[in-house]
Design a protein around this motif. Structure first.
Motif, PDB file in Angstrom:
ATOM      1  N   SER A  94      31.836 -52.547   0.206  1.00 37.41           N
ATOM      2  CA  SER A  94      32.291 -53.243  -0.996  1.00 37.41           C
ATOM      3  C   SER A  94      33.008 -54.530  -0.626  1.00 37.41           C
ATOM      4  O   SER A  94      33.586 -54.651   0.464  1.00 37.41           O
ATOM      5  N   LEU A  95      32.974 -55.445  -1.557  1.00 33.43           N
ATOM      6  CA  LEU A  95      33.643 -56.725  -1.363  1.00 33.43           C
ATOM      7  C   LEU A  95      33.971 -57.278  -2.742  1.00 33.43           C
ATOM      8  O   LEU A  95      33.227 -57.054  -3.701  1.00 33.43           O
ATOM      9  N   ARG A  96      35.081 -57.975  -2.849  1.00 35.95           N
ATOM     10  CA  ARG A  96      35.441 -58.629  -4.106  1.00 35.95           C
ATOM     11  C   ARG A  96      35.624 -60.116  -3.843  1.00 35.95           C
ATOM     12  O   ARG A  96      36.373 -60.501  -2.944  1.00 35.95           O
ATOM     13  N   VAL A  97      34.948 -60.925  -4.636  1.00 37.26           N
ATOM     14  CA  VAL A  97      35.151 -62.365  -4.596  1.00 37.26           C
ATOM     15  C   VAL A  97      35.853 -62.779  -5.875  1.00 37.26           C
ATOM     16  O   VAL A  97      35.688 -62.150  -6.918  1.00 37.26           O
ATOM     17  N   SER A  98      36.646 -63.827  -5.776  1.00 38.84           N
ATOM     18  CA  SER A  98      37.391 -64.293  -6.927  1.00 38.84           C
ATOM     19  C   SER A  98      37.227 -65.792  -7.096  1.00 38.84           C
ATOM     20  O   SER A  98      36.873 -66.502  -6.153  1.00 38.84           O
ATOM     21  N   CYS A  99      37.518 -66.238  -8.303  1.00 37.83           N
ATOM     22  CA  CYS A  99      37.362 -67.650  -8.633  1.00 37.83           C
ATOM     23  C   CYS A  99      38.533 -68.041  -9.531  1.00 37.83           C
ATOM     24  O   CYS A  99      38.652 -67.530 -10.653  1.00 37.83           O
TER      25      CYS A  99
END
Length: 123
Positions: free
Chosen positions: A17-22
């Motif tokens: 799993s990985l979370r990217v944010s903006c």
């Protein structure tokens, strides 16, 4: 003028799993994530309405990715990616629309873009 700054990309093993944010400065309406793999065209991944009540996903990520946003102070949009596959490897771009017009899956409907963040999934 809206500026978008992405973070959170990286290298992860398949099924991980990985979370990217903006983080967005300025007023935005619909926001979305697109991705572009090496040698391929940029493609739609997910989009979310201003209030977060409506979300949209590409068939290839449905059930594995979740888009959500926090408008509390400044707008931050997240893409939680689970059960990652090697074919998810790409540069992920955050995009923001200045109006409600256009189609959520059409990159031409977005007015602002982030610089992109690399997500690499190893097998």
């Amino acid at each position: 003028q809206v500026q978008l700054v992405e973070s959170g990309g990286g290298l992860v093993q398949a099924d991980g799993s990985l979370r990217v944010s903006c983080a967005a400065s300025g007023r935005t309406f619909r926001m979305g994530w697109f991705r572009q793999a090496t040698g391929k065209e940029r493609e739609f991944v997910a989009a979310i309405s201003w209030g977060g009540g409506s979300t949209y996903y590409a068939d290839s990520v449905k059930g594995r990715f979740t888009i959500f946003r926090d408008n509390t102070k400044n707008t931050v949009v997240y893409l939680q990616m689970n059960s990652l596959k090697p074919e998810d490897t790409a540069v992920y771009y955050c995009a923001a629309a200045a109006t409600y017009s256009g189609r959520y899956y059409d990159e031409l409907s977005y007015d602002y873009w982030g610089q992109g963040t690399q997500v690499t999934v190893s097998s």
